[in-house]
Motif scaffolding. Structure first.
Motif, mmCIF file in Angstrom:
data_model
loop_
_atom_site.group_PDB
_atom_site.id
_atom_site.type_symbol
_atom_site.label_atom_id
_atom_site.label_comp_id
_atom_site.label_asym_id
_atom_site.label_seq_id
_atom_site.Cartn_x
_atom_site.Cartn_y
_atom_site.Cartn_z
ATOM 1 N N GLN A 24 19.846 4.092 19.759
ATOM 2 C CA GLN A 24 20.678 5.034 19.007
ATOM 3 C C GLN A 24 20.312 6.489 19.275
ATOM 4 O O GLN A 24 21.165 7.370 19.183
ATOM 5 N N GLY A 25 19.006 6.739 19.604
ATOM 6 C CA GLY A 25 18.609 8.124 19.855
ATOM 7 C C GLY A 25 19.172 8.645 21.167
ATOM 8 O O GLY A 25 19.447 9.840 21.308
ATOM 9 N N GLY A 26 19.369 7.733 22.136
ATOM 10 C CA GLY A 26 19.816 8.182 23.456
ATOM 11 C C GLY A 26 21.312 8.458 23.497
ATOM 12 O O GLY A 26 22.046 8.035 22.612
ATOM 13 N N ARG A 27 21.753 9.148 24.503
ATOM 14 C CA ARG A 27 23.167 9.526 24.542
ATOM 15 C C ARG A 27 24.018 8.473 25.220
ATOM 16 O O ARG A 27 25.177 8.310 24.905
ATOM 17 N N GLN A 28 23.394 7.764 26.187
ATOM 18 C CA GLN A 28 24.251 6.847 26.933
ATOM 19 C C GLN A 28 24.461 5.558 26.154
ATOM 20 O O GLN A 28 23.566 5.087 25.463
ATOM 21 N N ARG A 29 25.680 5.031 26.215
ATOM 22 C CA ARG A 29 25.942 3.758 25.581
ATOM 23 C C ARG A 29 25.583 2.636 26.530
ATOM 24 O O ARG A 29 25.769 2.746 27.739
ATOM 25 N N ILE A 30 25.017 1.558 25.964
ATOM 26 C CA ILE A 30 24.685 0.397 26.780
ATOM 27 C C ILE A 30 25.945 -0.461 26.865
ATOM 28 O O ILE A 30 26.419 -0.976 25.854
ATOM 29 N N GLY A 31 26.507 -0.573 28.073
ATOM 30 C CA GLY A 31 27.766 -1.276 28.197
ATOM 31 C C GLY A 31 27.690 -2.597 28.926
ATOM 32 O O GLY A 31 28.626 -3.388 28.884
ATOM 33 N N SER A 32 26.557 -2.846 29.597
ATOM 34 C CA SER A 32 26.490 -4.100 30.363
ATOM 35 C C SER A 32 25.317 -4.944 29.895
ATOM 36 O O SER A 32 24.305 -4.431 29.395
ATOM 37 N N LEU A 33 25.485 -6.245 30.064
ATOM 38 C CA LEU A 33 24.440 -7.173 29.630
ATOM 39 C C LEU A 33 23.128 -6.887 30.361
ATOM 40 O O LEU A 33 22.054 -6.906 29.755
ATOM 41 N N MET A 34 23.201 -6.590 31.664
ATOM 42 C CA MET A 34 21.972 -6.356 32.413
ATOM 43 C C MET A 34 21.250 -5.117 31.901
ATOM 44 O O MET A 34 20.026 -5.101 31.793
ATOM 45 N N GLY A 62 -3.052 -0.097 24.774
ATOM 46 C CA GLY A 62 -3.099 1.289 25.247
ATOM 47 C C GLY A 62 -2.264 2.198 24.347
ATOM 48 O O GLY A 62 -1.209 1.800 23.869
ATOM 49 N N VAL A 63 -2.760 3.419 24.096
ATOM 50 C CA VAL A 63 -2.040 4.341 23.215
ATOM 51 C C VAL A 63 -0.856 4.951 23.971
ATOM 52 O O VAL A 63 -1.017 5.534 25.039
ATOM 53 N N LEU A 64 0.348 4.790 23.417
ATOM 54 C CA LEU A 64 1.547 5.369 24.027
ATOM 55 C C LEU A 64 1.822 6.749 23.455
ATOM 56 O O LEU A 64 2.216 7.667 24.163
ATOM 57 N N LEU A 65 1.646 6.889 22.145
ATOM 58 C CA LEU A 65 1.883 8.166 21.471
ATOM 59 C C LEU A 65 0.847 8.339 20.376
ATOM 60 O O LEU A 65 0.447 7.363 19.739
ATOM 61 N N THR A 66 0.439 9.571 20.133
ATOM 62 C CA THR A 66 -0.566 9.804 19.104
ATOM 63 C C THR A 66 0.106 10.118 17.766
ATOM 64 O O THR A 66 1.289 10.468 17.723
ATOM 65 N N ALA A 67 -0.666 9.969 16.689
ATOM 66 C CA ALA A 67 -0.165 10.305 15.357
ATOM 67 C C ALA A 67 0.252 11.776 15.347
ATOM 68 O O ALA A 67 -0.364 12.605 16.015
ATOM 69 N N GLY A 68 1.297 12.090 14.619
ATOM 70 C CA GLY A 68 1.756 13.470 14.528
ATOM 71 C C GLY A 68 2.889 13.783 15.493
ATOM 72 O O GLY A 68 3.562 14.807 15.364
ATOM 73 N N THR A 69 3.136 12.905 16.460
ATOM 74 C CA THR A 69 4.229 13.136 17.407
ATOM 75 C C THR A 69 5.569 13.144 16.678
ATOM 76 O O THR A 69 5.821 12.293 15.823
ATOM 77 N N GLU A 70 6.403 14.125 17.003
ATOM 78 C CA GLU A 70 7.739 14.134 16.403
ATOM 79 C C GLU A 70 8.678 13.304 17.285
ATOM 80 O O GLU A 70 8.657 13.415 18.505
ATOM 81 N N LEU A 71 9.486 12.468 16.643
ATOM 82 C CA LEU A 71 10.407 11.627 17.402
ATOM 83 C C LEU A 71 11.611 12.445 17.851
ATOM 84 O O LEU A 71 12.242 13.120 17.042
ATOM 85 N N ASP A 72 11.884 12.413 19.156
ATOM 86 C CA ASP A 72 13.155 12.955 19.629
ATOM 87 C C ASP A 72 13.835 11.869 20.468
ATOM 88 O O ASP A 72 13.306 10.770 20.593
ATOM 89 N N GLU A 73 14.980 12.188 21.015
ATOM 90 C CA GLU A 73 15.751 11.141 21.705
ATOM 91 C C GLU A 73 14.979 10.527 22.868
ATOM 92 O O GLU A 73 14.980 9.315 23.058
ATOM 93 N N ALA A 74 14.297 11.399 23.631
ATOM 94 C CA ALA A 74 13.587 10.888 24.804
ATOM 95 C C ALA A 74 12.442 9.977 24.371
ATOM 96 O O ALA A 74 12.214 8.915 24.966
ATOM 97 N N VAL A 75 11.730 10.378 23.321
ATOM 98 C CA VAL A 75 10.604 9.571 22.838
ATOM 99 C C VAL A 75 11.098 8.212 22.363
ATOM 100 O O VAL A 75 10.540 7.162 22.709
ATOM 101 N N LEU A 76 12.185 8.224 21.596
ATOM 102 C CA LEU A 76 12.726 6.961 21.067
ATOM 103 C C LEU A 76 13.177 6.031 22.193
ATOM 104 O O LEU A 76 12.904 4.835 22.177
ATOM 105 N N ALA A 77 13.867 6.610 23.173
ATOM 106 C CA ALA A 77 14.344 5.788 24.290
ATOM 107 C C ALA A 77 13.153 5.183 25.029
ATOM 108 O O ALA A 77 13.176 4.015 25.413
ATOM 109 N N GLY A 78 12.097 5.979 25.207
ATOM 110 C CA GLY A 78 10.894 5.499 25.902
ATOM 111 C C GLY A 78 10.231 4.363 25.148
ATOM 112 O O GLY A 78 9.817 3.362 25.738
ATOM 113 N N LEU A 79 10.132 4.501 23.822
ATOM 114 C CA LEU A 79 9.504 3.447 23.004
ATOM 115 C C LEU A 79 10.297 2.158 23.101
ATOM 116 O O LEU A 79 9.745 1.063 23.201
#
Lengths: 280, 107
Positions: free
Chosen positions: A64-74, B29-46
């Protein structure tokens, strides 16, 4: 009152339930054999629009945080990982197939409880270095015997509920009194007919009476997981109460409550996630 | 405003939330430390790394009275759930662990 259930009466009524979905059999039978099954599972999912929609929905919720929508199963599999996808497929296919209607039975409450026990079992298995996925799946299936009881023996099921109410007892105890078998024993007969791996048959059979059986870890894990799910009030209804605990099962797993307590928050969050993913 | 520490599934995590505890991968392994603010890139990475739950601090708008009422309701519910096991030391231990966890989470 009709005669108590026997293995034979249970076997004679198994056809009252819908068949186990093929995709469920694939997943449960093939955990050790992942590489070969990926392609087959993707094929099965692609042939089933409801499964595809569920997985895309979960992937888009997770992204939900990212901008791109996931459209394919893969893309969804890449994002969620194959383990999560397998879990989602299993839950979706089971919930869709088994929605029995009977007086006193609430399918949504049934599946919520099954998710709760599955989540607890997965976390307990990780804590005790057993297989997390096997434990989760055993938790998901632990009450399947109840599905058969409500479909094939609805009058007896009502008598069980009345007995349970009158005595303020566990349902399994009331079933053994009224039916002669509890839903764990009925479920293990069902699991055997469905040719599920022996670990599931055992975990389902012994989950209310681990001391009366001589099974290994997964039966104990599911038993303790069920107690824990009630203790944490997940997948419960207002009148729920914590069932009896086998001290032997807990000790056998080497679990201590203070250690498990460190996982309570995670268990609650995972349960919520499972309900969100399934649209509950 | 007062903050409240909660575990949220990744689906409920929102940008702007602050991590209250570090995030580790399955190998520890530690991916992110306490205090990190969540943004779109961080969430997508997690999400890509298979992280399913996060511990975050959230603003807590409840008054002291509301908190006290919630605690009382919670205690009554937990005692109801365990009401068949008053004489069972093992389950009393579990009940105490649940009560302690809930008190911490609610306060």
């Amino acid at each position: 009152m009709s005669p108590a259930l026997s293995r034979e009466t249970v076997l004679s009524r198994i056809a009252d339930l819908p068949a186990l979905p093929a995709v469920v059999g694939d997943i449960l039978g093939a955990i050790e054999d992942e590489a070969e099954t990926v392609e087959r599972l993707v094929g099965r999912i692609n042939a089933d629009p409801v499964l595809v929609a569920r997985i895309l929905g979960a992937a888009n919720a997770a992204a939900q945080g990212g901008r791109q929508r996931i459209g394919s199963l893969m893309d969804a599999i890449t994002l969620l990982g194959f383990d999560r996808v397998r879990q989602l497929v299993l839950m979706t296919a089971l919930v869709r197939q088994f929605q029995p209607l009977a007086p006193g039975f609430d399918p949504t409450a049934f599946w919520r409880h099954s998710f709760a026990v599955a989540v607890c079992a997965g976390v307990l298995a990780r804590e005790t270095a057993f297989g997390e996925e096997l434990a989760f799946n055993a938790g998901l299936l632990h009450d399947i015997g109840q599905l058969l009881i409500v479909v094939a023996f609805p009058r007896e099921f009502e008598a069980v509920l009345a007995r349970m109410e009158a005595l303020d007892s566990d349902i399994a105890e009331a079933e053994r009194e009224v039916l002669g078998l509890d839903h764990g024993q009925v479920g293990s007969i069902l699991a055997g007919c469905w040719r599920l791996p022996e670990a599931f048959v055992e975990a389902i059979d012994g989950h209310h009476q681990p001391d009366a059986t001589n099974y290994e870890a997964y039966s104990n894990i599911v038993h303790v997981a069920e107690v824990l799910s009630y203790a944490l009030d997940i997948g419960t209804v207002p009148r729920s109460a914590v069932p009896a605990l086998s001290e032997r099962a807990r000790a056998h797993l080497g679990l201590s409550w203070p250690d498990v307590a460190g996982r309570f928050g995670e268990i609650e969050a995972r349960y919520r996630a499972a309900c969100l993913d399934l649209g509950f | 405003m007062k903050m409240r520490r909660v575990v949220v599934p990744i689906q409920e995590a929102q940008t702007g939330m602050l991590l209250a505890e570090e995030v580790r991968n399955a190998a520890g392994g530690v991916l992110l430390t306490a205090g990190t603010e969540l943004d779109e890139a961080v969430l997508a990475g997690l999400c890509r790394r298979g992280v399913e739950c996060l511990v975050v601090d959230r603003p807590d708008p409840r008054s002291e009275t509301e908190i006290a009422e919630e605690l009382a309701r919670m205690e009554a519910r937990v005692r109801h759930l365990f009401h068949r096991h008053r004489g069972n030391p093992e389950l009393q231990l579990l009940m105490q662990a649940v009560l302690e966890y809930r008190r911490k989470a609610l306060a």
